[in-house]
Design an enzyme around this catalytic site. Structure first.
Site, PDB file in Angstrom:
ATOM      1  N   GLU A 156       8.624   0.564  -2.014  1.00 26.44           N
ATOM      2  CA  GLU A 156       8.940   0.270  -3.579  1.00 26.44           C
ATOM      3  C   GLU A 156       9.920   1.784  -4.607  1.00 26.44           C
ATOM      4  O   GLU A 156       9.742   1.611  -5.667  1.00 26.44           O
ATOM      5  CB  GLU A 156       8.063   0.214  -4.284  1.00 26.44           C
ATOM      6  CG  GLU A 156       7.192  -1.308  -4.050  1.00 26.44           C
ATOM      7  CD  GLU A 156       6.089  -1.751  -5.258  1.00 26.44           C
ATOM      8  OE1 GLU A 156       5.716  -1.239  -6.259  1.00 26.44           O
ATOM      9  OE2 GLU A 156       5.949  -2.928  -4.545  1.00 26.44           O
ATOM     10  N   ASN A 198       9.159  -0.748   2.974  1.00 22.88           N
ATOM     11  CA  ASN A 198       8.914  -2.271   1.898  1.00 22.88           C
ATOM     12  C   ASN A 198       9.622  -1.833   0.725  1.00 22.88           C
ATOM     13  O   ASN A 198       9.105  -0.656   0.158  1.00 22.88           O
ATOM     14  CB  ASN A 198       7.283  -2.166   2.365  1.00 22.88           C
ATOM     15  CG  ASN A 198       6.287  -3.616   1.699  1.00 22.88           C
ATOM     16  OD1 ASN A 198       7.635  -4.634   3.022  1.00 22.88           O
ATOM     17  ND2 ASN A 198       5.778  -3.590   0.771  1.00 22.88           N
ATOM     18  N   HIS A 234       7.717 -11.880  -3.443  1.00 21.76           N
ATOM     19  CA  HIS A 234       6.260 -12.397  -4.532  1.00 21.76           C
ATOM     20  C   HIS A 234       6.896 -13.056  -5.453  1.00 21.76           C
ATOM     21  O   HIS A 234       8.078 -12.839  -6.095  1.00 21.76           O
ATOM     22  CB  HIS A 234       6.101 -11.368  -4.829  1.00 21.76           C
ATOM     23  CG  HIS A 234       4.538  -9.961  -4.406  1.00 21.76           C
ATOM     24  ND1 HIS A 234       4.141 -10.568  -3.800  1.00 21.76           N
ATOM     25  CD2 HIS A 234       5.415  -9.171  -3.712  1.00 21.76           C
ATOM     26  CE1 HIS A 234       3.295  -9.369  -3.399  1.00 21.76           C
ATOM     27  NE2 HIS A 234       3.833  -9.250  -2.925  1.00 21.76           N
ATOM     28  N   GLU A 264       4.954  -9.971   2.567  1.00 20.42           N
ATOM     29  CA  GLU A 264       3.997 -10.180   0.762  1.00 20.42           C
ATOM     30  C   GLU A 264       4.233 -11.126   0.677  1.00 20.42           C
ATOM     31  O   GLU A 264       3.814 -11.419  -0.837  1.00 20.42           O
ATOM     32  CB  GLU A 264       3.862  -8.357   0.070  1.00 20.42           C
ATOM     33  CG  GLU A 264       3.376  -7.354   0.331  1.00 20.42           C
ATOM     34  CD  GLU A 264       3.628  -6.509  -0.108  1.00 20.42           C
ATOM     35  OE1 GLU A 264       3.653  -6.074  -1.481  1.00 20.42           O
ATOM     36  OE2 GLU A 264       3.386  -5.286  -0.078  1.00 20.42           O
ATOM     37  N   ASP A 266       3.819 -14.712  -1.430  1.00 21.12           N
ATOM     38  CA  ASP A 266       3.011 -15.430  -2.233  1.00 21.12           C
ATOM     39  C   ASP A 266       4.198 -16.366  -3.124  1.00 21.12           C
ATOM     40  O   ASP A 266       5.167 -16.172  -3.503  1.00 21.12           O
ATOM     41  CB  ASP A 266       1.737 -15.664  -2.870  1.00 21.12           C
ATOM     42  CG  ASP A 266       2.375 -14.081  -4.094  1.00 21.12           C
ATOM     43  OD1 ASP A 266       3.055 -13.543  -4.276  1.00 21.12           O
ATOM     44  OD2 ASP A 266       1.130 -12.859  -3.853  1.00 21.12           O
TER      45      ASP A 266
HETATM   46  C1  XIL Z   1      -1.809  -4.774  -4.797  1.00 25.79           C
HETATM   47  C2  XIL Z   1      -2.412  -5.945  -4.372  1.00 25.79           C
HETATM   48  O1  XIL Z   1      -2.877  -6.880  -4.556  1.00 25.79           O
HETATM   49  C3  XIL Z   1      -3.704  -5.626  -5.033  1.00 25.79           C
HETATM   50  O2  XIL Z   1      -5.372  -5.814  -4.822  1.00 25.79           O
HETATM   51  C4  XIL Z   1      -3.661  -3.903  -5.602  1.00 25.79           C
HETATM   52  O3  XIL Z   1      -5.098  -3.755  -7.072  1.00 25.79           O
HETATM   53  C5  XIL Z   1      -3.000  -3.428  -6.398  1.00 25.79           C
HETATM   54  O4  XIL Z   1      -1.515  -3.637  -5.270  1.00 25.79           O
HETATM   55  N1  XIL Z   1       3.561  -4.827  -3.920  1.00 25.79           N
HETATM   56  C6  XIL Z   1       2.693  -4.146  -2.672  1.00 25.79           C
HETATM   57  C7  XIL Z   1       1.186  -4.051  -2.424  1.00 25.79           C
HETATM   58  O5  XIL Z   1       3.093  -3.564  -1.568  1.00 25.79           O
HETATM   59  O6  XIL Z   1       0.409  -2.951  -2.601  1.00 25.79           O
HETATM   60  C8  XIL Z   1       0.367  -5.128  -4.194  1.00 25.79           C
HETATM   61  O7  XIL Z   1      -0.388  -5.224  -3.948  1.00 25.79           O
HETATM   62  C9  XIL Z   1       1.093  -5.867  -4.950  1.00 25.79           C
HETATM   63  C10 XIL Z   1       2.603  -5.277  -4.559  1.00 25.79           C
END
Ligand code: XIL
Length: 343
Positions: A156, A198, A234, A264, A266
């Site tokens: 990020e 990422n 996401h 990631e 969802d």
């Molecule tokens: C999130 C986790 O799901 C949480 O449990 C943690 O507290 C914070 O991070 N982008 C990412 C992940 O790259 O590492 C994040 O994960 C969600 C957003």
């Protein structure tokens, strides 16, 4: 299955007395994400939490369905090095050890992310941050060396509006070159691991996607060792990039010579209007369509979900994953399976 196989082999010895099973065999789905993804030559993954791997219901799904694991939070800087040179590898080792025992690959996540940087790091002077940054990547990558399929080296780093790099402590104190430096340090410390950038919000086309593309193209042109890009994914069922824009973005990233992971995924559904059945159907369609985009692109190597049961998701108050809170597969699961099967 491995245990059943071992028992079958053991049963081939001299003792021919009949074996009476005392418990019925477990009911497992006739098809699995693992079988379907493997048949396509892809990895199918989930984020996990080490503390849940001892829960039999949880680990049964992990070992049955997935070929790729990511630590949801235990391999970030704030866990690995909570205080200067105080290292904490227990949870990460537990995940890597579990994965190895199951023949599952691991995505390391992540060396450099402003969202998981401990406060002691934020307070360092530029020269001290430089030393800590180098030591952190060398130590963590070195600790897991040879056991990680791919690392998210930097997470990020691009600003949400796509105007440039995100204004993090790393950029402010180390300069824009911190990204290239991180990749070079990681390559030296674990030459086998593939190295990924990422990010989120650049899955389709748009200003942020363009900025991520330009960043990666620039790194490659400069000879920085980078192998792939993770698109976090996401999304909401009623607010997601069009399939064609995701496909076009994956294609141009692949044309840079990069591997692409959906890293990631969802799918939130709470703001989808209508009945719960309508929400679950919109979620199924979203999972199906986006996984299908990946399957249609040969360089889209892996699809990882950010957890698998609604009992354990970072999205509060929603139900964004493939299994419900009681571990029953949702329509979303069928959507992913269908896409993996080319349907
Ligand atoms: C999130 C986790 O799901 C949480 O449990 C943690 O507290 C914070 O991070 N982008 C990412 C992940 O790259 O590492 C994040 O994960 C969600 C957003």
């Amino acid at each position: 299955m491995a245990i059943a196989f071992a028992i079958a082999i053991a049963g081939c010895g001299g003792d021919r007395s009949p074996v009476t099973p005392t418990t019925p065999p477990p009911t497992v789905p006739s098809d699995t994400l693992k079988a379907a993804a493997t048949a396509q030559g892809r990895l199918v993954g989930t984020a996990v939490q080490s503390s849940l791997l001892g829960n039999g219901q949880y680990s049964a799904v992990v070992s049955r369905e997935f070929t790729y694991l990511t630590a949801e939070y235990e391999m970030k800087w704030n866990v690995h090095e909570p205080a200067p040179e105080v290292w904490s590898f227990g949870a990460g080792d537990a995940i890597v050890g579990y994965a190895t025992s199951q023949g599952i690959r691991v995505k390391g996540h992540t060396f450099v992310w402003h969202g998981a940087t401990p406060s002691w790091v934020n307070a360092l002077s530029p020269p001290d941050l430089r030393a800590a940054f180098e030591r952190h990547i060398r130590t963590v990558a070195g600790h897991y060396r040879g056991r990680i399929h791919a690392w998210d080296v930097v997470n990020e780093a691009v600003a949400d509006d796509g105007s440039g790099l995100r204004d993090t402590v790393f950029r402010q104190k180390l300069g824009d070159g911190y990204i290239a430096d991180a990749f070079r340090l990681a390559r030296d410390a674990d030459p086998q691991a593939r190295l990924f950038y990422n990010d989120y919000g650049g899955e389709g086309t748009g200003a942020k996607a363009n900025r991520i593309y330009d960043l990666l193209r620039g790194l490659i042109a400069a000879g920085v060792p980078i192998d792939g890009v993770g698109l976090q994914m996401h999304v909401s069922a009623n607010n997601r990039p069009p399939d064609a824009s995701i496909a076009a973005n994956i294609r141009r990233l692949a044309d840079l010579g990069l591997m692409v992971h959906i890293s990631e995924m969802d799918v939130r559904i709470n703001n989808v209007p209508g009945t719960q059945d309508a929400r679950l159907e919109a979620q199924r369609a979203t999972y199906h369509d986006i996984v299908r985009v990946c399957i249609m692109e040969p360089r889209c190597e892996a699809i990882t979900f950010w957890g698998f049961t609604d009992a354990h998701t970072w999205i509060n108050g929603d139900s964004p994953l493939l299994f419900d809170a009681r571990y029953a597969p949702k329509p979303a699961y069928t959507g992913v399976l269908d896409a993996l099967r080319g349907r």
